[in-house]
Motif scaffolding. Structure first.
Motif: not given
Length: 150
Positions: A61-88
Motif C-alpha cells: 500500500c502506497y496510500e493509507c491512514q493510520r488508526h487513531e487509537q491503534y497506531v500499528t493499524q492502518y486502513r486503505a482503499v487502494f492496495v497493490v500486491n494483495c489477494e483477498v480470500d472471499k471464501d473465508r
C-alpha cells in the motif's frame, strides 16, 4: 615455508577497482526520479505510511491512514500486491458471551449485525502472509504490516 605463488596471493578488491570510471549502474538522480514516481502514483494525496509485507517486504500500500487509537493499524482503499480470500470470513478472537445475561437490542445495534461485520482475510500476493482484512465496503484494514515513511 614457501612464499605464496601469484595464484595464492590475496588481493583486496579496492586495489582492483578503478574509481576514475563512473559505474554503469549508478544514477545520481535516482532518488529524485523515485520521488517523482511516487508523487505521480499518489496524485497529490498524502499518506501516513507506505506499507510492506512483514515476511517478504513487498509493498502492499502506497496510500493509507493510520488508526487513531491503534497506531500499528492502518486502513486503505487502494492496495497493490494483495489477494483477498472471499471464501473465508475472518474470525477475530472469540469474545465470550455474558453468562446469565440476555443481550439487549441496544447492545446488538452497538456491535452491529453479522452482515455489517463481514471481514475477509487479505494476504500478500508474493508470499501469502496474512496482512489484514477487507470489509464489505472494500476498505482494507492492515494490522500485520511494516510501515515506512511516505
Amino acid at each position: 615455508m614457501d612464499s605464496p605463488t601469484n595464484s595464492q596471493k590475496t588481493v583486496s578488491d579496492d586495489e582492483e577497482i578503478d574509481y576514475s570510471i563512473k559505474p554503469e549502474l549508478y544514477d545520481s538522480d535516482l532518488d529524485d526520479k523515485d520521488e517523482q514516481w511516487m508523487a505521480k502514483k499518489r496524485d497529490g494525496r498524502t499518506s501516513d505510511a507506505v506499507l510492506s509485507c512483514p515476511a517478504c517486504f513487498t509493498t502492499v500500500c502506497y496510500e493509507c491512514q493510520r488508526h487513531e487509537q491503534y497506531v500499528t493499524q492502518y486502513r486503505a482503499v487502494f492496495v497493490v500486491n494483495c489477494e483477498v480470500d472471499k471464501d473465508r470470513v475472518f474470525q477475530p478472537n472469540a469474545i465470550p458471551s455474558k453468562v446469565g445475561k440476555r443481550t439487549r437490542d441496544s447492545e446488538k445495534q452497538e456491535t452491529g449485525s453479522a452482515d455489517n461485520e463481514r471481514l475477509n482475510p487479505v494476504f500478500c500476493a508474493t508470499c501469502s502472509t496474512e496482512i489484514g482484512v477487507v470489509d464489505i465496503e472494500e476498505i482494507y484494514h492492515f494490522f500485520n504490516v511494516i510501515p515506512s515513511e511516505p
